[in-house]
Design a protein around this motif. Structure first.
Motif, mmCIF file in Angstrom:
data_model
loop_
_atom_site.group_PDB
_atom_site.id
_atom_site.type_symbol
_atom_site.label_atom_id
_atom_site.label_comp_id
_atom_site.label_asym_id
_atom_site.label_seq_id
_atom_site.Cartn_x
_atom_site.Cartn_y
_atom_site.Cartn_z
ATOM 1 N N LYS A 56 -1.509 7.621 13.533
ATOM 2 C CA LYS A 56 -0.250 7.415 14.263
ATOM 3 C C LYS A 56 0.916 7.209 13.297
ATOM 4 C CE LYS A 56 -2.610 5.109 18.095
ATOM 5 N NZ LYS A 56 -2.764 3.817 18.808
ATOM 6 N N ILE A 57 0.673 6.475 12.217
ATOM 7 C CA ILE A 57 1.728 6.232 11.236
ATOM 8 C C ILE A 57 2.127 7.535 10.552
ATOM 9 C CG2 ILE A 57 2.274 5.048 9.077
ATOM 10 C CD1 ILE A 57 0.356 2.812 9.972
ATOM 11 N N VAL A 58 1.133 8.317 10.154
ATOM 12 C CA VAL A 58 1.420 9.604 9.517
ATOM 13 C C VAL A 58 2.147 10.519 10.496
ATOM 14 C CG1 VAL A 58 0.387 11.686 8.529
ATOM 15 C CG2 VAL A 58 -0.494 9.431 7.891
ATOM 16 N N ASN A 59 1.724 10.516 11.748
ATOM 17 C CA ASN A 59 2.365 11.353 12.761
ATOM 18 C C ASN A 59 3.856 11.055 12.883
ATOM 19 O OD1 ASN A 59 2.248 13.145 15.279
ATOM 20 N ND2 ASN A 59 2.988 11.226 16.146
ATOM 21 N N GLN A 60 4.215 9.774 12.830
ATOM 22 C CA GLN A 60 5.633 9.400 12.915
ATOM 23 C C GLN A 60 6.435 10.025 11.786
ATOM 24 O OE1 GLN A 60 5.477 5.097 12.983
ATOM 25 N NE2 GLN A 60 5.782 5.050 15.193
ATOM 26 N N GLN A 61 5.871 10.004 10.582
ATOM 27 C CA GLN A 61 6.577 10.572 9.438
ATOM 28 C C GLN A 61 6.626 12.095 9.500
ATOM 29 O OE1 GLN A 61 8.251 8.688 7.146
ATOM 30 N NE2 GLN A 61 7.700 7.062 8.592
ATOM 31 N N VAL A 62 5.542 12.708 9.964
ATOM 32 C CA VAL A 62 5.526 14.166 10.111
ATOM 33 C C VAL A 62 6.591 14.604 11.098
ATOM 34 C CG1 VAL A 62 4.183 16.119 10.988
ATOM 35 C CG2 VAL A 62 3.106 14.468 9.452
ATOM 36 N N ASN A 63 6.736 13.860 12.198
ATOM 37 C CA ASN A 63 7.684 14.234 13.248
ATOM 38 C C ASN A 63 9.140 14.132 12.805
ATOM 39 O OD1 ASN A 63 5.702 14.860 15.054
ATOM 40 N ND2 ASN A 63 5.767 12.914 16.149
ATOM 41 N N LYS A 64 9.420 13.288 11.832
ATOM 42 C CA LYS A 64 10.801 13.180 11.358
ATOM 43 C C LYS A 64 10.968 13.725 9.943
ATOM 44 C CE LYS A 64 10.345 8.318 9.870
ATOM 45 N NZ LYS A 64 10.827 6.944 10.092
ATOM 46 N N ALA A 65 10.046 14.603 9.559
ATOM 47 C CA ALA A 65 10.065 15.133 8.197
ATOM 48 C C ALA A 65 11.376 15.847 7.874
ATOM 49 C CB ALA A 65 8.891 16.083 7.979
ATOM 50 N N GLY A 66 11.955 16.493 8.858
ATOM 51 C CA GLY A 66 13.201 17.198 8.601
ATOM 52 C C GLY A 66 14.396 16.285 8.451
ATOM 53 N N LEU A 67 14.225 15.005 8.835
ATOM 54 C CA LEU A 67 15.334 14.066 8.794
ATOM 55 C C LEU A 67 15.224 13.080 7.631
ATOM 56 C CD1 LEU A 67 15.441 13.184 12.604
ATOM 57 C CD2 LEU A 67 16.851 14.859 11.383
ATOM 58 N N ALA A 68 14.064 13.038 6.999
ATOM 59 C CA ALA A 68 13.828 12.047 5.950
ATOM 60 C C ALA A 68 13.585 12.732 4.611
ATOM 61 C CB ALA A 68 12.637 11.173 6.317
ATOM 62 N N ASP A 69 13.725 11.976 3.559
ATOM 63 C CA ASP A 69 13.543 12.515 2.213
ATOM 64 C C ASP A 69 12.065 12.511 1.834
ATOM 65 O OD1 ASP A 69 14.077 13.499 -0.310
ATOM 66 O OD2 ASP A 69 14.445 11.509 -1.168
ATOM 67 N N ILE A 70 11.244 13.197 2.644
ATOM 68 C CA ILE A 70 9.823 13.246 2.336
ATOM 69 C C ILE A 70 9.311 14.676 2.289
ATOM 70 C CG2 ILE A 70 9.251 10.965 3.229
ATOM 71 C CD1 ILE A 70 8.466 12.219 5.832
#
Length: 358
Positions: A56-70
């Motif tokens: 679930k934590i990874v999913n949150q980051q994947v979903n906002k990948a275009g908005l974050a510096d990751i």
């Protein structure tokens, strides 16, 4: 909520006011199936819950990948010689942290690390299991918004409880797995799981933050109409594989050919589609990768466990993937996985090719 804090099986409201009925969450499912593992005393159930939380934590980051510096690369390479993506490293850290803190496993091995990690805290050394995983399969597709995933495999430890995990805990054949699965981060996020008693799929319901049983008792068709292979490498593949791909493309209305060529380049995504619709995924040995490219312990073995439980097969062209005795953490193998009859056909062609050479 019931007395244990879980949503009951009957119904509960979502945030948009609609009623969802007959919901079974991942937590409820693994607790109910705990009787399948009388030796586990609930530890395996808690371990699967730890994996679900990390997903679930990874999913949150994947979903906002275009908005974050990751997005993009860290500039480092992993043990495979591949450039590490930022989200790869994040996912690796999340799963390791979740498993270390849960206390249900004594160590982990990840595709992103050279060696295994033995948890040296008291609670970790008393864990009954080891977990091997690919934290973010298909990560080269992150920047172009293609589905990616996490693959995991769980074994009972061989070392004594109370000791630190050692290499023998990790170098086990696939037949020894007690659970395996993957998470696909796509248009919806799904966790697909086997504990050796069939395959079940859980879809993440964003409004309540729970994986809910959506695909009970998954079965893959014995025959399919999809073949998945990187045809850019076809000319350097075994002749038997070239012949099979040519056969798939031939026009034959009686056998519903030509088949459809579908190759995403993300193993989890290709496998997931073929599991549901029927098909075969092929990653043969090539001149540049004579031992194959995919990793036995982090990719091939867990997906082989899943596909066998769903009625399919997985082979390296010589023997079932589940029967291979690994000799190193990052061992690679050729890989043919999917619908039973399609995999058998490929195996027969490879066998005939070996017989001619002999």
């Amino acid at each position: 909520l019931d007395v244990d804090g879980y949503y009951n099986h009957r119904e509960f409201p979502t945030f948009d006011g609609q009623i969802m009925r007959n919901i079974v969450t991942l937590n409820e499912f693994v607790i109910e199936r705990q009787s399948d593992f009388p030796y586990a005393s609930g530890d395996l159930s808690r371990l699967l819950t730890d994996l679900g939380i990390a997903a679930k934590i990874v999913n949150q980051q994947v979903n906002k990948a275009g908005l974050a510096d990751i997005l993009g690369s860290l500039g480092d390479t992993n043990v495979q010689g591949e450039v590490q993506q930022k989200l790869d490293v994040f996912a690796d850290d999340v799963f390791i942290s979740s498993l270390r803190g849960g206390g249900m496993c004594c160590g982990v091995a990840s595709e992103e690390n050279d060696g295994y990690i033995s948890f040296d805290n008291d609670i970790g050394q008393n864990g009954k299991y080891v977990v091997l995983f690919d934290p973010l399969d298909g990560s080269s597709n992150i920047d172009v918004n293609v589905s990616i995933g996490t693959i995991f495999s769980i074994f009972r430890r061989k070392s004594s409880i109370g000791d630190r995990a050692n290499i023998n805990d990790f170098l086990q054949p696939g037949r020894n797995q007690v659970a395996a699965g993957y998470v696909i981060y796509g248009s919806s996020t799904m966790l697909v799981l086997t504990t050796g008693h069939g395959v079940n799929g859980f879809t993440l319901e964003p409004s309540i933050g729970e994986f809910c049983l959506s695909h009970p008792d998954l079965k893959t068709p014995e025959n399919g109409k999809i073949f998945s292979i990187n045809e850019g490498n076809l000319n350097s593949s075994p002749k038997a594989i070239q012949e099979y791909v040519s056969w798939c493309k031939e026009i034959d209305p009686k056998s519903a050919r030509p088949y459809s060529a579908r190759y995403i380049g993300s193993l989890v995504a290709d496998f997931h589609r073929n599991l549901i619709k029927g098909g075969i995924y092929l990653y043969p040995s090539t001149k540049s990768s004579p031992n194959g490219k995919l990793r036995l312990l982090y990719e091939c073995s867990p997906l082989a466990f899943l596909v066998e439980q769903a009625g399919g097969e997985a082979t390296d062209g010589t023997q079932p993937i589940m029967d291979i005795e690994p000799n190193e953490l990052h061992q690679r193998v050729p890989y043919y996985v999917g619908s039973k009859n399609m995999v058998k056909q490929v195996g027969k062609l490879l066998s005939q090719q070996r017989a001619v050479k002999a």
